[in-house]
Design a protein around this motif. Structure first.
Motif, PDB file in Angstrom:
ATOM      1  N   ILE A 175       0.818  -1.200  -0.066  1.00 58.37           N
ATOM      2  CA  ILE A 175      -0.016   0.012  -0.049  1.00 58.37           C
ATOM      3  C   ILE A 175       0.657   1.360   0.006  1.00 58.37           C
ATOM      4  N   ALA A 176       2.125   1.176   0.168  1.00 57.03           N
ATOM      5  CA  ALA A 176       3.046   2.256   0.210  1.00 57.03           C
ATOM      6  C   ALA A 176       3.049   3.082  -1.255  1.00 57.03           C
ATOM      7  N   PRO A 177       2.829   4.277  -1.254  1.00 57.65           N
ATOM      8  CA  PRO A 177       2.963   5.133  -2.392  1.00 57.65           C
ATOM      9  C   PRO A 177       4.200   5.159  -2.632  1.00 57.65           C
ATOM     10  N   GLY A 178       4.517   5.482  -4.205  1.00 64.36           N
ATOM     11  CA  GLY A 178       5.838   5.787  -4.462  1.00 64.36           C
ATOM     12  C   GLY A 178       6.486   6.898  -3.906  1.00 64.36           C
ATOM     13  N   GLY A 179       7.847   7.172  -4.040  1.00 62.77           N
ATOM     14  CA  GLY A 179       8.427   8.233  -3.441  1.00 62.77           C
ATOM     15  C   GLY A 179       8.042   9.558  -3.711  1.00 62.77           C
ATOM     16  N   PRO A 180       7.953   9.891  -5.125  1.00 58.03           N
ATOM     17  CA  PRO A 180       7.463  11.257  -5.529  1.00 58.03           C
ATOM     18  C   PRO A 180       5.976  11.538  -5.158  1.00 58.03           C
ATOM     19  N   ALA A 181       5.110  10.738  -4.591  1.00 59.50           N
ATOM     20  CA  ALA A 181       3.957  11.120  -4.217  1.00 59.50           C
ATOM     21  C   ALA A 181       3.947  12.090  -2.914  1.00 59.50           C
ATOM     22  N   PHE A 182       5.025  11.946  -2.068  1.00 56.87           N
ATOM     23  CA  PHE A 182       5.095  12.726  -1.220  1.00 56.87           C
ATOM     24  C   PHE A 182       5.590  14.463  -1.290  1.00 56.87           C
ATOM     25  N   ALA A 183       5.876  14.461  -2.443  1.00 56.53           N
ATOM     26  CA  ALA A 183       5.865  15.766  -2.865  1.00 56.53           C
ATOM     27  C   ALA A 183       4.631  16.705  -2.783  1.00 56.53           C
ATOM     28  N   ILE A 184       3.507  16.396  -2.494  1.00 55.90           N
ATOM     29  CA  ILE A 184       2.357  16.901  -2.409  1.00 55.90           C
ATOM     30  C   ILE A 184       2.222  17.852  -0.910  1.00 55.90           C
ATOM     31  N   TRP A 185       3.345  17.118  -0.249  1.00 55.97           N
ATOM     32  CA  TRP A 185       3.243  17.946   1.238  1.00 55.97           C
ATOM     33  C   TRP A 185       3.878  19.345   0.712  1.00 55.97           C
TER      34      TRP A 185
ATOM     35  N   PRO B 212       2.605  21.600  -1.786  1.00 54.39           N
ATOM     36  CA  PRO B 212       1.524  22.539  -1.467  1.00 54.39           C
ATOM     37  C   PRO B 212       0.673  22.582  -0.202  1.00 54.39           C
ATOM     38  N   ILE B 213       0.660  21.493   0.324  1.00 51.10           N
ATOM     39  CA  ILE B 213      -0.073  21.410   1.590  1.00 51.10           C
ATOM     40  C   ILE B 213       0.583  22.298   2.608  1.00 51.10           C
ATOM     41  N   TYR B 214       1.726  22.052   2.757  1.00 48.78           N
ATOM     42  CA  TYR B 214       2.462  23.146   3.924  1.00 48.78           C
ATOM     43  C   TYR B 214       2.483  24.370   3.501  1.00 48.78           C
ATOM     44  N   ALA B 215       2.820  24.740   2.343  1.00 48.73           N
ATOM     45  CA  ALA B 215       2.729  26.144   1.749  1.00 48.73           C
ATOM     46  C   ALA B 215       1.457  26.894   2.062  1.00 48.73           C
ATOM     47  N   GLY B 216       0.410  26.024   1.922  1.00 54.40           N
ATOM     48  CA  GLY B 216      -0.936  26.593   1.791  1.00 54.40           C
ATOM     49  C   GLY B 216      -1.458  26.815   3.608  1.00 54.40           C
ATOM     50  N   LEU B 217      -0.743  25.714   4.257  1.00 50.65           N
ATOM     51  CA  LEU B 217      -0.909  25.848   5.796  1.00 50.65           C
ATOM     52  C   LEU B 217      -0.469  27.039   6.264  1.00 50.65           C
ATOM     53  N   VAL B 218       0.824  27.348   5.835  1.00 55.34           N
ATOM     54  CA  VAL B 218       1.660  28.453   6.500  1.00 55.34           C
ATOM     55  C   VAL B 218       0.939  29.691   5.870  1.00 55.34           C
ATOM     56  N   LEU B 219       0.625  29.537   4.623  1.00 55.78           N
ATOM     57  CA  LEU B 219      -0.207  31.213   4.289  1.00 55.78           C
ATOM     58  C   LEU B 219      -1.356  31.282   4.817  1.00 55.78           C
ATOM     59  N   TYR B 220      -2.220  30.086   5.144  1.00 60.41           N
ATOM     60  CA  TYR B 220      -3.395  30.214   5.928  1.00 60.41           C
ATOM     61  C   TYR B 220      -3.176  30.680   7.243  1.00 60.41           C
TER      62      TYR B 220
ATOM     63  N   LEU C 225      -6.899  19.290   0.202  1.00 59.08           N
ATOM     64  CA  LEU C 225      -5.755  18.599  -0.099  1.00 59.08           C
ATOM     65  C   LEU C 225      -5.161  17.586   1.103  1.00 59.08           C
ATOM     66  N   TYR C 226      -5.207  18.625   2.259  1.00 55.36           N
ATOM     67  CA  TYR C 226      -4.625  17.906   3.296  1.00 55.36           C
ATOM     68  C   TYR C 226      -5.323  16.480   3.809  1.00 55.36           C
ATOM     69  N   LEU C 227      -6.787  16.805   3.837  1.00 55.94           N
ATOM     70  CA  LEU C 227      -7.586  15.533   4.252  1.00 55.94           C
ATOM     71  C   LEU C 227      -7.529  14.262   3.257  1.00 55.94           C
ATOM     72  N   GLY C 228      -7.722  14.947   1.852  1.00 54.90           N
ATOM     73  CA  GLY C 228      -7.256  13.789   0.868  1.00 54.90           C
ATOM     74  C   GLY C 228      -6.036  12.851   0.928  1.00 54.90           C
ATOM     75  N   TRP C 229      -4.953  13.493   1.124  1.00 57.57           N
ATOM     76  CA  TRP C 229      -3.647  12.976   1.375  1.00 57.57           C
ATOM     77  C   TRP C 229      -3.805  12.134   2.692  1.00 57.57           C
ATOM     78  N   VAL C 230      -4.146  12.614   3.806  1.00 56.95           N
ATOM     79  CA  VAL C 230      -4.107  11.820   5.022  1.00 56.95           C
ATOM     80  C   VAL C 230      -4.880  10.557   4.974  1.00 56.95           C
ATOM     81  N   CYS C 231      -6.025  10.739   4.160  1.00 54.56           N
ATOM     82  CA  CYS C 231      -6.802   9.257   3.937  1.00 54.56           C
ATOM     83  C   CYS C 231      -5.866   8.352   3.512  1.00 54.56           C
ATOM     84  N   VAL C 232      -5.000   8.559   2.419  1.00 58.49           N
ATOM     85  CA  VAL C 232      -4.291   7.494   1.968  1.00 58.49           C
ATOM     86  C   VAL C 232      -3.138   7.337   2.889  1.00 58.49           C
ATOM     87  N   ALA C 233      -2.556   8.361   3.770  1.00 55.25           N
ATOM     88  CA  ALA C 233      -1.537   8.148   4.396  1.00 55.25           C
ATOM     89  C   ALA C 233      -1.827   7.180   5.640  1.00 55.25           C
ATOM     90  N   THR C 234      -3.221   7.254   6.000  1.00 52.56           N
ATOM     91  CA  THR C 234      -3.605   6.656   7.242  1.00 52.56           C
ATOM     92  C   THR C 234      -3.528   5.101   6.746  1.00 52.56           C
TER      93      THR C 234
END
Length: 269
Positions: free
Chosen positions: A51-61, A63-71, A153-162
């Motif tokens: 179930i582990a995603p390929g390494g490049p999948a974690f690049a989604i963090w 935009p998530i972190y950038a968005g959270l900091v800007l928020y 984005l945060y929710l969608g990714w954490v669903c997979v990460a969980t």
């Protein structure tokens, strides 16, 4: 007194974002620590479980972190101090940021078992946030993109990460799958993740960003199972089918029967 409470909420969100950003910096290995994929004996590596995603999948963090900091910065502006929507979201977002940092620390300190309740609690908080977002209206396009979009984005990714996290902990603990093959378990877990994606699409009335993040993660699971060191064609096919199903449901929900749109209705992110 109300203004003081609002300022406390704003400051808590901003401080939580800073702590989460520091945690992500440490978790990436940039500060000299062990990268997440190599921590805890490599239990979260791309080839550790089906179930582990390929390494490049974690690049989604990024935009998530950038968005959270800007928020965190945006919600600190005076105009947002007494905004009812931000009052409802503030502490929930802060809790998600602190749980994110706690998850990184649990993995970095080889407390892999602890990462499961932490990420499950994080997912629960993000679902709570999602329901608040659905129950309130953004005041501008900027808020739609920055708040609704980032949190989706945060929710969608954490669903997979969980799903990936729980599977990694079970494998690391020596779980044998009750005699079923890893391929079967891979298909089952991916099917559950796909159903969660469909549920998010239905409840969110076709929100884009949860679908984008969840499908991004599932797509990289498929890539990893077709091209990585741990091959599993059934799991890859299941992930592709799940992506198609979630996208299809989201598109259908975003293109309802012809109706006159309210000009004041915001774009759903």
């Amino acid at each position: 007194m109300t203004v003081s409470r609002d300022l406390l909420r704003q400051g808590t969100v901003l401080l939580s974002a800073i702590l989460a950003l520091v945690g992500s910096f440490i978790g990436s290995g940039a500060a000299g620590g062990t990268p997440i994929q190599n921590a805890s004996g490599g239990a979260l590596a791309a080839d550790a479980t089906p179930i582990a995603p390929g390494g490049p999948a974690f690049a989604i963090w990024t935009p998530i972190y950038a968005g959270l900091v800007l928020y965190a910065i945006w919600q600190f502006l005076p105009r947002q101090k007494t905004d009812p929507r931000q009052r409802r979201l503030g502490y929930a977002v802060a809790a998600s940021l602190l749980l994110n940092a706690a998850w990184i620390l649990s993995v970095q300190f080889d407390l892999l078992w602890l990462s499961v309740p932490v990420i499950v609690l994080l997912l629960a908080v993000l679902v709570w946030i999602f329901l608040i977002v659905l129950d309130t209206r953004p005041g501008s396009l900027v808020e739609t993109v920055l708040v609704d979009g980032t949190l989706g984005l945060y929710l969608g990714w954490v669903c997979v990460a969980t799903a990936a996290n729980i599977t990694a902990v079970l494998v690391a603990a020596g779980f044998t799958g009750f005699g079923l093959s890893p391929d079967v378990w891979g298909v089952v877990v991916i099917a559950v993740a796909g159903l969660v994606g469909v549920l998010l699409a239905v409840v969110g009335r076709g929100r884009l960003t949860p679908t984008l993040a969840l499908c991004w993660g599932l797509a990289w699971v498929a890539v990893a199972r077709l091209t990585g060191d741990l091959l599993s064609t059934p799991t890859a096919v299941a992930a592709i089918v799940a992506v198609v199903a979630v996208v299809a449901v989201t598109v259908v929900l975003r293109v309802p029967a012809p109706r006159r749109l309210n000009a004041a209705e915001p774009v759903r992110a």
